[in-house]
Design a protein around this motif. Structure first.
Motif, PDB file in Angstrom:
ATOM      1  N   LEU A   1     -17.109  -8.059   2.334  1.00 35.71           N
ATOM      2  CA  LEU A   1     -15.717  -7.742   1.660  1.00 35.71           C
ATOM      3  C   LEU A   1     -14.669  -7.839   3.596  1.00 35.71           C
ATOM      4  O   LEU A   1     -15.806  -7.793   4.449  1.00 35.71           O
ATOM      5  CB  LEU A   1     -14.923  -6.278   2.264  1.00 35.71           C
ATOM      6  CG  LEU A   1     -15.583  -6.059  -0.169  1.00 35.71           C
ATOM      7  CD1 LEU A   1     -15.754  -4.922  -0.713  1.00 35.71           C
ATOM      8  CD2 LEU A   1     -15.079  -7.079  -0.829  1.00 35.71           C
ATOM      9  N   ILE A   2     -13.387  -8.309   3.523  1.00 31.59           N
ATOM     10  CA  ILE A   2     -13.108  -8.840   5.285  1.00 31.59           C
ATOM     11  C   ILE A   2     -11.698  -7.467   5.080  1.00 31.59           C
ATOM     12  O   ILE A   2     -10.967  -7.946   4.383  1.00 31.59           O
ATOM     13  CB  ILE A   2     -13.098  -9.821   5.332  1.00 31.59           C
ATOM     14  CG1 ILE A   2     -13.776 -10.939   5.075  1.00 31.59           C
ATOM     15  CG2 ILE A   2     -12.042  -9.737   6.379  1.00 31.59           C
ATOM     16  CD1 ILE A   2     -13.549 -12.215   5.240  1.00 31.59           C
ATOM     17  N   PRO A   3     -12.231  -6.385   5.702  1.00 29.00           N
ATOM     18  CA  PRO A   3     -11.040  -4.970   5.308  1.00 29.00           C
ATOM     19  C   PRO A   3      -9.864  -5.879   6.415  1.00 29.00           C
ATOM     20  O   PRO A   3     -10.328  -6.646   7.134  1.00 29.00           O
ATOM     21  CB  PRO A   3     -11.693  -3.750   5.450  1.00 29.00           C
ATOM     22  CG  PRO A   3     -12.825  -4.650   6.318  1.00 29.00           C
ATOM     23  CD  PRO A   3     -13.123  -5.878   5.773  1.00 29.00           C
ATOM     24  N   ILE A   4      -8.673  -5.367   6.366  1.00 27.46           N
ATOM     25  CA  ILE A   4      -7.243  -4.890   7.506  1.00 27.46           C
ATOM     26  C   ILE A   4      -7.810  -3.527   8.285  1.00 27.46           C
ATOM     27  O   ILE A   4      -8.250  -2.446   8.061  1.00 27.46           O
ATOM     28  CB  ILE A   4      -6.705  -5.385   6.773  1.00 27.46           C
ATOM     29  CG1 ILE A   4      -5.979  -6.212   5.760  1.00 27.46           C
ATOM     30  CG2 ILE A   4      -5.173  -4.681   7.728  1.00 27.46           C
ATOM     31  CD1 ILE A   4      -5.176  -5.553   5.320  1.00 27.46           C
ATOM     32  N   ASP A   5      -8.283  -3.503   9.738  1.00 24.83           N
ATOM     33  CA  ASP A   5      -8.654  -2.968  10.065  1.00 24.83           C
ATOM     34  C   ASP A   5      -7.956  -2.087  10.850  1.00 24.83           C
ATOM     35  O   ASP A   5      -6.434  -2.609  10.855  1.00 24.83           O
ATOM     36  CB  ASP A   5      -9.498  -3.272  11.916  1.00 24.83           C
ATOM     37  CG  ASP A   5     -10.741  -4.112  11.747  1.00 24.83           C
ATOM     38  OD1 ASP A   5     -11.537  -3.573  10.964  1.00 24.83           O
ATOM     39  OD2 ASP A   5     -11.039  -4.990  12.083  1.00 24.83           O
TER      40      ASP A   5
ATOM     41  N   LEU B   1      -4.017  -8.515   2.065  1.00 26.39           N
ATOM     42  CA  LEU B   1      -4.726  -8.187   0.943  1.00 26.39           C
ATOM     43  C   LEU B   1      -5.362  -8.911  -0.140  1.00 26.39           C
ATOM     44  O   LEU B   1      -6.519  -8.085  -0.666  1.00 26.39           O
ATOM     45  CB  LEU B   1      -3.037  -7.961   0.532  1.00 26.39           C
ATOM     46  CG  LEU B   1      -2.366  -6.283   0.863  1.00 26.39           C
ATOM     47  CD1 LEU B   1      -1.290  -7.407  -0.192  1.00 26.39           C
ATOM     48  CD2 LEU B   1      -3.235  -5.447   0.123  1.00 26.39           C
TER      49      LEU B   1
ATOM     50  N   PHE C   1      -0.522 -16.380  -3.812  1.00 29.12           N
ATOM     51  CA  PHE C   1      -2.501 -16.847  -4.675  1.00 29.12           C
ATOM     52  C   PHE C   1      -2.810 -17.517  -4.047  1.00 29.12           C
ATOM     53  O   PHE C   1      -3.651 -17.560  -2.992  1.00 29.12           O
ATOM     54  CB  PHE C   1      -2.172 -15.787  -5.739  1.00 29.12           C
ATOM     55  CG  PHE C   1      -2.294 -15.284  -6.311  1.00 29.12           C
ATOM     56  CD1 PHE C   1      -3.263 -13.803  -6.427  1.00 29.12           C
ATOM     57  CD2 PHE C   1      -1.296 -14.585  -7.166  1.00 29.12           C
ATOM     58  CE1 PHE C   1      -3.267 -12.894  -6.736  1.00 29.12           C
ATOM     59  CE2 PHE C   1      -0.972 -12.744  -7.407  1.00 29.12           C
ATOM     60  CZ  PHE C   1      -2.324 -12.495  -7.163  1.00 29.12           C
TER      61      PHE C   1
ATOM     62  N   PRO D   1     -12.714  -7.420  -3.764  1.00 31.10           N
ATOM     63  CA  PRO D   1     -13.651  -8.340  -4.282  1.00 31.10           C
ATOM     64  C   PRO D   1     -13.742  -9.044  -6.113  1.00 31.10           C
ATOM     65  O   PRO D   1     -12.452  -8.909  -6.200  1.00 31.10           O
ATOM     66  CB  PRO D   1     -14.652  -7.470  -4.774  1.00 31.10           C
ATOM     67  CG  PRO D   1     -14.038  -6.455  -4.921  1.00 31.10           C
ATOM     68  CD  PRO D   1     -12.864  -6.222  -3.731  1.00 31.10           C
TER      69      PRO D   1
ATOM     70  N   GLU E   1       0.945  -1.422   0.437  1.00 29.95           N
ATOM     71  CA  GLU E   1      -0.280  -0.070  -0.249  1.00 29.95           C
ATOM     72  C   GLU E   1       0.978   1.541  -0.041  1.00 29.95           C
ATOM     73  O   GLU E   1       2.103   1.069   0.105  1.00 29.95           O
ATOM     74  CB  GLU E   1      -0.986   0.132   1.054  1.00 29.95           C
ATOM     75  CG  GLU E   1      -2.108  -1.306   1.478  1.00 29.95           C
ATOM     76  CD  GLU E   1      -2.712  -1.301   2.409  1.00 29.95           C
ATOM     77  OE1 GLU E   1      -4.059  -0.897   2.461  1.00 29.95           O
ATOM     78  OE2 GLU E   1      -2.088  -2.060   3.741  1.00 29.95           O
TER      79      GLU E   1
ATOM     80  N   SER F   1      -9.700  -8.357   0.973  1.00 28.24           N
ATOM     81  CA  SER F   1     -10.255  -7.164   0.964  1.00 28.24           C
ATOM     82  C   SER F   1     -11.002  -6.462  -0.229  1.00 28.24           C
ATOM     83  O   SER F   1     -11.107  -6.254  -0.403  1.00 28.24           O
ATOM     84  CB  SER F   1      -9.280  -6.463   1.956  1.00 28.24           C
ATOM     85  OG  SER F   1      -7.862  -6.538   0.946  1.00 28.24           O
TER      86      SER F   1
ATOM     87  N   HIS G   1       0.046  -1.311  -6.263  1.00 33.52           N
ATOM     88  CA  HIS G   1      -0.689  -1.901  -5.841  1.00 33.52           C
ATOM     89  C   HIS G   1      -1.862  -2.911  -6.130  1.00 33.52           C
ATOM     90  O   HIS G   1      -2.530  -3.105  -4.764  1.00 33.52           O
ATOM     91  CB  HIS G   1      -1.233  -0.724  -4.528  1.00 33.52           C
ATOM     92  CG  HIS G   1      -2.587   0.173  -5.856  1.00 33.52           C
ATOM     93  ND1 HIS G   1      -2.110   0.945  -5.980  1.00 33.52           N
ATOM     94  CD2 HIS G   1      -3.472   0.383  -6.326  1.00 33.52           C
ATOM     95  CE1 HIS G   1      -2.610   1.890  -7.323  1.00 33.52           C
ATOM     96  NE2 HIS G   1      -4.239   0.878  -6.876  1.00 33.52           N
ATOM     97  N   ASP G   2      -1.803  -3.004  -7.588  1.00 34.08           N
ATOM     98  CA  ASP G   2      -3.443  -3.577  -7.723  1.00 34.08           C
ATOM     99  C   ASP G   2      -2.860  -5.504  -7.789  1.00 34.08           C
ATOM    100  O   ASP G   2      -1.877  -5.370  -8.625  1.00 34.08           O
ATOM    101  CB  ASP G   2      -3.329  -3.005  -9.261  1.00 34.08           C
ATOM    102  CG  ASP G   2      -4.061  -3.598  -9.955  1.00 34.08           C
ATOM    103  OD1 ASP G   2      -4.908  -4.871  -9.702  1.00 34.08           O
ATOM    104  OD2 ASP G   2      -5.245  -3.024 -10.593  1.00 34.08           O
ATOM    105  N   LEU G   3      -2.939  -6.288  -7.200  1.00 30.77           N
ATOM    106  CA  LEU G   3      -2.699  -7.622  -7.179  1.00 30.77           C
ATOM    107  C   LEU G   3      -3.114  -8.244  -8.082  1.00 30.77           C
ATOM    108  O   LEU G   3      -2.292  -9.310  -9.027  1.00 30.77           O
ATOM    109  CB  LEU G   3      -3.633  -8.402  -6.289  1.00 30.77           C
ATOM    110  CG  LEU G   3      -2.497  -7.933  -5.004  1.00 30.77           C
ATOM    111  CD1 LEU G   3      -4.505  -8.575  -3.719  1.00 30.77           C
ATOM    112  CD2 LEU G   3      -2.120  -8.451  -4.304  1.00 30.77           C
TER     113      LEU G   3
END
Lengths: 329, 331
Positions: B269-273, B254, B243, B259, B42, B257, B213-215
Motif C-alpha cells: 500500500l502507498i500511504p499518504i505520509d 486516497l 476514480f 487495498p 477524512e 492507500s 469516508h468510504d470510497l
C-alpha cells in the motif's frame, strides 16, 4: 529453543459466558461466544480472522492470550499447552505473545507518559533498568516511526495513528514472537490505515513476527494475511489461503460477505452481481439447531437444521463447514 | 438539470478559547434535482460541518461566518429559526451516523415517525399512523403494524437505520443528507441499506448528499463526488472523473492507500505520509502541501485556484497551472 513449524495450535476451543437474566439473577443463560473452533498458525505467518460484530473473533484473541479462561479445548503455544497455566507460569509466555488493541484512545493510560507506557512491560519482565531502559524505549519509538523526544509526552498530545504506533511499540517492548492484532486499524482514517499496515508488514519482515490479524474489513485482511478464517456466530465457516478465499469462496456466507463489500471502482460496482442477505445475525444467546447460518442462507435445506456441519477439508488446505458445499459449487 | 441546492463560498468556524478553527473554509457546490452526490474525506475535513451548516444545526461555538446556501430559491444562511423548523424534516432531512443514539428511547418507533407527519403535513393521528406503517413497509421492515408499536431497543442496528430512513423520507423531502449512514453497520447490513437507498432514490426522486469516508460506498451510490481536505474542496467531478482521471495529489493518495480486493498479486500500500494540518493554524498556501510529494514553492505561499478540467470536473492544485511542470499520477 525448539523451532516448531506450528507456533500456535488451537484445538476445539470453546468460550461460554454465563449471563444472569431475570430477578435476582436466577435464570442463567449461556452465551456461546466461541463454540468449537480449531486452527493453527505457522511461524512467521499472518492468519486473518474476519466476521461481523458478535461473531466471536475478539473473544478468540483474548482467550488465546488468556485474558479470558477457556471453557473447553486447548491452546498450544510452541509445543506447550498453556490452557490451564497459572498467572505466574504464564508470565514467560506473556513475554512471547503480545496484543495490539482496537481503540487507540482507550488502550493507553492517559496519566502515564509515552515512555512509561512503553516501559511498563520492560519493568514487569525485568528486561532493563536506568539508561538501558531509556535507550530501548527510544529505539522502539524510532522503530515505529516516532521521535525519541515523544517519550516525555502524554497520549492526548497524539493523533489516532500515532497512538496506534505507541501501542505497537509497547507490544514490541518485550521482543515477542507472536502478536494478536485486534482490529488495529478500524479506528483510523484511510490514509493513516495504510501507514499502520505497512509498519506492521515491515516489522514482520524485520523481526520474523507471527500475527493473528482480527478485523471486519475484508479487503485489508486479504491484503495482510497469508490465510484467512471466516467466522459466523462463534464458529469457523471457512478457512483457506487469502488468495483462494477471494478467488473461490465455497461457503455461502463467505460468498455473500465478499459480494457485499463496496468496490471503489464505478465499473465493477455497476456490473457486480450482489448477494443481499436477508435479515440480521441471530442472537448467540439462543443458538439455532444445526447450521447457524441457515436462517439467512439462500440454499438451506432440511439437513441444515438437523446437524451441525463439521469443518472439513474440501480441497487441499481449503476448509469449509457446510453440508451443501458440493451441491452449490 | 435544475439545482435544488447551491452552496456558495460557505465558511463555518468554531470560536474556541484557543482561537478560531476554520472547519469549513469556503466551499461551493451544487446538487441537482434527483441527483446523488458524495462528499468524501477524512475525519476533521469539514464534511459533517458542511452538512450541519446546511441544516443550520450548528451549536455554540460553531457559526457560519460567510457565504450563502441557496435551497429552492431561499438563502438558508439568512433564514430565521422558525423558517428552518418548517424546512427541517419536511424539505430537507438528515440521517445520522449512529442509529443507536439518534432515536428517542422512550417513544415508540411509530410515534417518532408520526411526529414530523403531524407537524409538517398536518395529518391527523390516524392518518399519520397509517402513513408511518406504510413508510416502515417501504423500507423493508417485516410486519410493520406490530413493529410500529415497539421501542428502539427492540430493533437491531440495521433495522434502526431503516427506521431512520423511513422517518427522514416520511415527508418526501426534496433533499436527504446522509452523514455516514452505514459506518456503524456490518458489511452485509451495509449492503442492504445501500441497496435500499438506491431503490428509494429511483422511487421518490429525492436528491441525496451522502457523506462518507468510504470510497467504495460513494462508487456504489453517487453519480458525482466531492473530495474535501482540511475544510476545502480539493477536487470535484463525476464518479468516473474521480476514480479514473483524478487530478489532485490528495485524491491520488486516497485511491492508492486502499487495498483492492480483486488484486491478483499482493502489492504494497502507498500511504499518504504525515497527518492532516491543525486547523487552528492552517498553512497559508495549499493545506495539502506538507504531505504532497509534488509540492512546489508556490504551494507554500499561495492557495491554489480551481482549474476547470471539464464543465463539472475541477481541482484546486498548482500542478494544473499552465506553467507548472507536468506530473503524472504515479501507480
Amino acid at each position: 529453543m525448539s523451532r516448531n513449524k506450528v507456533l500456535l495450535q488451537v484445538n476445539s476451543l470453546k468460550k461460554y459466558f454465563h449471563i444472569s437474566r431475570g430477578f435476582f439473577g436466577g435464570d442463567k443463560t449461556v452465551l456461546k461466544a466461541v463454540d468449537d473452533v480449531s486452527f493453527h498458525i505457522n511461524r512467521g505467518e499472518t492468519l486473518g480472522l474476519v466476521g461481523e460484530s458478535g461473531c466471536g473473533k475478539t473473544t478468540i484473541g483474548r482467550t488465546i492470550i488468556k485474558l479470558y479462561e477457556a471453557t473447553a479445548g486447548s491452546i498450544v503455544f510452541d509445543g506447550q499447552d498453556i490452557t490451564h497455566l497459572s498467572q505466574t507460569e504464564m508470565l514467560p509466555y506473556r513475554k512471547r505473545m503480545q496484543m495490539i488493541f482496537q481503540d487507540p484512545y482507550a488502550s493507553l493510560n492517559s496519566r502515564m507518559t509515552v515512555g512509561d507506557i512503553i516501559g511498563e512491560p520492560i519493568d514487569i519482565h525485568n528486561i532493563a533498568k536506568g539508561q538501558e531502559r531509556k535507550e530501548i524505549i527510544q529505539e522502539l519509538l524510532n522503530k515505529v516511526g516516532l521521535n525519541s523526544e515523544h517519550a516525555n509526552r502524554y497520549p492526548h498530545e497524539f493523533s489516532g495513528g500515532q497512538r496506534q504506533r505507541i501501542g505497537i511499540a509497547r507490544a514490541l517492548a518485550v521482543q515477542p514472537e507472536f502478536i494478536i492484532c485486534d482490529e488495529p486499524i478500524s479506528a483510523l482514517d484511510v490514509s493513516i490505515q495504510a501507514q499502520v499496515v505497512n509498519l506492521l508488514e515491515d516489522l514482520q519482515n524485520d523481526l520474523g513476527l507471527t500475527y493473528l490479524f482480527i478485523a471486519h474489513d475484508l479487503s485489508m485482511v486479504k491484503h495482510i494475511s497469508n490465510r484467512v478464517g471466516v467466522m459466523y456466530l462463534g464458529k469457523l465457516a471457512e478457512l483457506t489461503t487469502s488468495k483462494e478465499l477471494y478467488k473461490k469462496p465455497l461457503h455461502p456466507y463467505t460468498k455473500a460477505l465478499l459480494s457485499a463489500i463496496p468496490v471503489p471502482d464505478p465499473k465493477t460496482a455497476d456490473s457486480k452481481q450482489r448477494i443481499i442477505l436477508e435479515g440480521d445475525v441471530p442472537s448467540p444467546m439462543n443458538p439455532l439447531s444445526g447450521c447457524r447460518f441457515r436462517t439467512r442462507c439462500p440454499y438451506a435445506g432440511n439437513i441444515c437444521s438437523e446437524t451441525v456441519p463439521e469443518l472439513q477439508e474440501v480441497e487441499s488446505g481449503h476448509w469449509v463447514a457446510c453440508h451443501l458445499v458440493h451441491k452449490i459449487n | 438539470m435544475k439545482n435544488i441546492l447551491e452552496v456558495q463560498n460557505l465558511q463555518t468556524s468554531f470560536f474556541t478559547h484557543v482561537g478560531e478553527v476554520k472547519a469549513v473554509g469556503g466551499v461551493s457546490f451544487q446538487v441537482g434535482v434527483g441527483e446523488a452526490i458524495g462528499i468524501v474525506g477524512e475525519s476533521g475535513c469539514g464534511k459533517s460541518v458542511t452538512s450541519l451548516s446546511i441544516m443550520r444545526l450548528l451549536t455554540y461555538p460553531g457559526q457560519i461566518v460567510g457565504g450563502s446556501i441557496n435551497f429552492a430559491g431561499k438563502d438558508l444562511v439568512k433564514a430565521t429559526e422558525k423558517e428552518m423548523q418548517r424546512i427541517r424534516g419536511n424539505e430537507i432531512s438528515m440521517i445520522f451516523q449512529d442509529p443507536m443514539t439518534s432515536l428517542n428511547p422512550v417513544f415508540t418507533i411509530g410515534n417518532q415517525i408520526m411526529e414530523p407527519l403531524m407537524r409538517h403535513q398536518k395529518l391527523s393521528r390516524s392518518e399519520a399512523k397509517a402513513k408511518a406503517i406504510e413508510m416502515l413497509r417501504l423500507v423493508g421492515i417485516p410486519s410493520p403494524e406490530k413493529r410500529a408499536a415497539q421501542y428502539p431497543h427492540e430493533f437491531s442496528g440495521g433495522m434502526r437505520q431503516r427506521v431512520m430512513i423511513a422517518m427522514a423520507l416520511s415527508c418526501q423531502p426534496k433533499l436527504l443528507i446522509a452523514d455516514e449512514p452505514t459506518t456503524a453497520l456490518d458489511v452485509t447490513i451495509q449492503a442492504q441499506i445501500l441497496e435500499l437507498m438506491k431503490e428509494l432514490k429511483e422511487k421518490i426522486n429525492t436528491s441525496i448528499i451522502l457523506i462518507t469516508h468510504d470510497l467504495g460506498v460513494v462508487a456504489e451510490v453517487c453519480s458525482r463526488i466531492i473530495v474535501m481536505y482540511a475544510g476545502i474542496i480539493v477536487e470535484q467531478g463525476t464518479r468516473e472523473d474521480i476514480f479514473y482521471n483524478p487530478r489532485h495529489p490528495y485524491t491520488w493518495g486516497l485511491l492508492k492507500s486502499i487495498p483492492h480486493i480483486e488484486a491478483e498479486k499482493k502489492e504494497r500500500l502507498i500511504p499518504i505520509d504525515g497527518q492532516p494540518p491543525d486547523l487552528l493554524k492552517p498553512p497559508a498556501g495549499c493545506p495539502f502541501y506538507p504531505r504532497c510529494e509534488h509540492a512546489m514553492e508556490i504551494c507554500v505561499e499561495q492557495r491554489p485556484p480551481y482549474t476547470d478540467l471539464s464543465p463539472v470536473h475541477k481541482a484546486a492544485c498548482w500542478l494544473l497551472h499552465y506553467n507548472a511542470p507536468k506530473v503524472e499520477r504515479g501507480n
